[in-house]
Structures are given as structure tokens and as C-alpha cells.
Design a protein around this motif. Structure first.
Motif, PDB file in Angstrom:
ATOM      1  N   SER A  82      29.498  39.528  41.994  1.00 34.87           N
ATOM      2  CA  SER A  82      29.646  39.937  40.610  1.00 34.87           C
ATOM      3  C   SER A  82      30.156  41.374  40.603  1.00 34.87           C
ATOM      4  O   SER A  82      29.449  42.293  41.047  1.00 34.87           O
ATOM      5  CB  SER A  82      28.294  39.854  39.899  1.00 34.87           C
ATOM      6  N   PRO A  83      31.395  41.605  40.164  1.00 35.91           N
ATOM      7  CA  PRO A  83      31.942  42.960  40.209  1.00 35.91           C
ATOM      8  C   PRO A  83      31.230  43.896  39.235  1.00 35.91           C
ATOM      9  O   PRO A  83      30.808  43.496  38.155  1.00 35.91           O
ATOM     10  CB  PRO A  83      33.406  42.774  39.817  1.00 35.91           C
ATOM     11  N   GLY A  84      31.125  45.161  39.630  1.00 34.95           N
ATOM     12  CA  GLY A  84      30.541  46.191  38.779  1.00 34.95           C
ATOM     13  C   GLY A  84      31.542  46.670  37.738  1.00 34.95           C
ATOM     14  O   GLY A  84      32.744  46.432  37.843  1.00 34.95           O
ATOM     15  N   LYS A  85      31.045  47.384  36.743  1.00 38.26           N
ATOM     16  CA  LYS A  85      31.893  47.843  35.641  1.00 38.26           C
ATOM     17  C   LYS A  85      33.038  48.730  36.117  1.00 38.26           C
ATOM     18  O   LYS A  85      34.185  48.549  35.699  1.00 38.26           O
ATOM     19  CB  LYS A  85      31.049  48.583  34.604  1.00 38.26           C
ATOM     20  N   GLU A  86      32.754  49.683  37.006  1.00 33.11           N
ATOM     21  CA  GLU A  86      33.807  50.584  37.477  1.00 33.11           C
ATOM     22  C   GLU A  86      34.904  49.812  38.207  1.00 33.11           C
ATOM     23  O   GLU A  86      36.090  50.094  38.026  1.00 33.11           O
ATOM     24  CB  GLU A  86      33.216  51.644  38.401  1.00 33.11           C
ATOM     25  N   PHE A  87      34.514  48.839  39.019  1.00 34.99           N
ATOM     26  CA  PHE A  87      35.484  48.026  39.755  1.00 34.99           C
ATOM     27  C   PHE A  87      36.314  47.192  38.785  1.00 34.99           C
ATOM     28  O   PHE A  87      37.541  47.129  38.891  1.00 34.99           O
ATOM     29  CB  PHE A  87      34.746  47.150  40.763  1.00 34.99           C
ATOM     30  N   LYS A  88      35.649  46.584  37.811  1.00 35.34           N
ATOM     31  CA  LYS A  88      36.367  45.791  36.803  1.00 35.34           C
ATOM     32  C   LYS A  88      37.363  46.650  36.038  1.00 35.34           C
ATOM     33  O   LYS A  88      38.507  46.250  35.815  1.00 35.34           O
ATOM     34  CB  LYS A  88      35.373  45.171  35.804  1.00 35.34           C
ATOM     35  N   ASP A  89      36.918  47.845  35.631  1.00 30.91           N
ATOM     36  CA  ASP A  89      37.792  48.741  34.871  1.00 30.91           C
ATOM     37  C   ASP A  89      39.008  49.168  35.699  1.00 30.91           C
ATOM     38  O   ASP A  89      40.122  49.236  35.178  1.00 30.91           O
ATOM     39  CB  ASP A  89      37.021  49.976  34.395  1.00 30.91           C
ATOM     40  N   LEU A  90      38.802  49.443  36.986  1.00 32.93           N
ATOM     41  CA  LEU A  90      39.908  49.834  37.866  1.00 32.93           C
ATOM     42  C   LEU A  90      40.927  48.707  37.989  1.00 32.93           C
ATOM     43  O   LEU A  90      42.127  48.935  37.853  1.00 32.93           O
ATOM     44  CB  LEU A  90      39.367  50.209  39.252  1.00 32.93           C
ATOM     45  N   VAL A  91      40.459  47.501  38.211  1.00 31.11           N
ATOM     46  CA  VAL A  91      41.361  46.355  38.349  1.00 31.11           C
ATOM     47  C   VAL A  91      42.083  46.087  37.034  1.00 31.11           C
ATOM     48  O   VAL A  91      43.280  45.814  37.024  1.00 31.11           O
ATOM     49  CB  VAL A  91      40.582  45.107  38.829  1.00 31.11           C
ATOM     50  N   ASP A  92      41.371  46.213  35.932  1.00 34.57           N
ATOM     51  CA  ASP A  92      41.976  46.004  34.623  1.00 34.57           C
ATOM     52  C   ASP A  92      43.074  47.042  34.352  1.00 34.57           C
ATOM     53  O   ASP A  92      44.138  46.713  33.829  1.00 34.57           O
ATOM     54  CB  ASP A  92      40.915  46.048  33.525  1.00 34.57           C
ATOM     55  N   ALA A  93      42.822  48.288  34.736  1.00 36.03           N
ATOM     56  CA  ALA A  93      43.800  49.354  34.502  1.00 36.03           C
ATOM     57  C   ALA A  93      45.056  49.135  35.334  1.00 36.03           C
ATOM     58  O   ALA A  93      46.166  49.413  34.887  1.00 36.03           O
ATOM     59  CB  ALA A  93      43.180  50.711  34.832  1.00 36.03           C
ATOM     60  N   ILE A  94      44.907  48.635  36.548  1.00 40.19           N
ATOM     61  CA  ILE A  94      46.054  48.372  37.418  1.00 40.19           C
ATOM     62  C   ILE A  94      46.846  47.183  36.895  1.00 40.19           C
ATOM     63  O   ILE A  94      48.067  47.155  36.981  1.00 40.19           O
ATOM     64  CB  ILE A  94      45.599  48.129  38.867  1.00 40.19           C
ATOM     65  N   GLY A  95      46.160  46.222  36.305  1.00 38.91           N
ATOM     66  CA  GLY A  95      46.805  45.004  35.811  1.00 38.91           C
ATOM     67  C   GLY A  95      47.693  45.213  34.607  1.00 38.91           C
ATOM     68  O   GLY A  95      48.502  44.375  34.277  1.00 38.91           O
ATOM     69  N   ASP A  96      47.564  46.358  33.945  1.00 37.25           N
ATOM     70  CA  ASP A  96      48.369  46.617  32.739  1.00 37.25           C
ATOM     71  C   ASP A  96      49.769  47.030  33.064  1.00 37.25           C
ATOM     72  O   ASP A  96      50.157  47.455  34.057  1.00 37.25           O
ATOM     73  CB  ASP A  96      47.705  47.713  31.885  1.00 37.25           C
TER      74      ASP A  96
END
Length: 96
Positions: A82-96
Motif C-alpha cells: 500500500s503506497p504512502g501519501k508522499e509516494f503517491k503524490d510523487l508518482v502522480d506529479a510525474i504522471g502529469d
């Protein structure tokens, strides 16, 4: 990225001050400890990165993909992440 590429990247990030064989042994030990603790039923939390844990799946009915016949899929305990919030946010930011 495979394990050796991870070791090479960590070696570069440590300004090549730690020998690669020591980094390789450390990465291997971390993976072993996480695997052993999850297999023992513990949850391994790495703050900001995520959690590794075991999850029980119930027995269920499935279908043989080749024949289409129903078959029974047995209950199993499987590893989960289960990914943590910081990891999710980093991946989301790269995906944009």
C-alpha cells in the motif's frame, strides 16, 4: 529497474563512497527482512513510502481460460503493498 541497477544508482548517490558489494548486501538484507516479516504476518511500514503486509484471499470460483470450464481457486495468503501519501503524490506529479 532491476536489483543491480538499484545498487548502481545508490552507489552513485553515495558519491561512490560505499563499495558496491556492501550496497548490494544491504539491499539484499532489506528485501530479506521485509519478506520474512510479511511472511510472519507483520506489517512493515516505511514512512512516506508505503506498507508491506500479507492479505488473506478467500477461496473462489474461477474459469479455466483455455476451456472456459469453472474451477475452484483455493484460498491463499498473498503479499500486498500500500503506497504512502508522499509516494503517491510523487508518482502522480510525474504522471502529469
Amino acid at each position: 529497474m532491476n536489483k543491480q541497477q538499484l545498487v548502481d544508482t545508490l552507489w552513485e548517490r553515495t558519491d561512490k563512497s560505499i563499495p558496491k558489494d556492501k550496497i548490494y548486501n544491504l539491499v539484499t538484507a532489506i528485501i530479506q527482512v521485509i519478506s520474512e516479516r510479511v511472511a510472519a504476518g507483520d506489517r512493515v511500514k516505511l514512512l512516506g513510502f508505503g506498507s508491506f503486509f500479507a492479505k488473506k484471499r478467500k477461496e473462489r470460483e474461477g474459469r479455466n481460460p483455455q476451456t472456459g470450464e469453472p474451477c475452484l481457486i483455493p484460498a491463499a495468503t498473498v503479499p500486498q503493498f500500500s503506497p504512502g501519501k508522499e509516494f503517491k503524490d510523487l508518482v502522480d506529479a510525474i504522471g502529469d
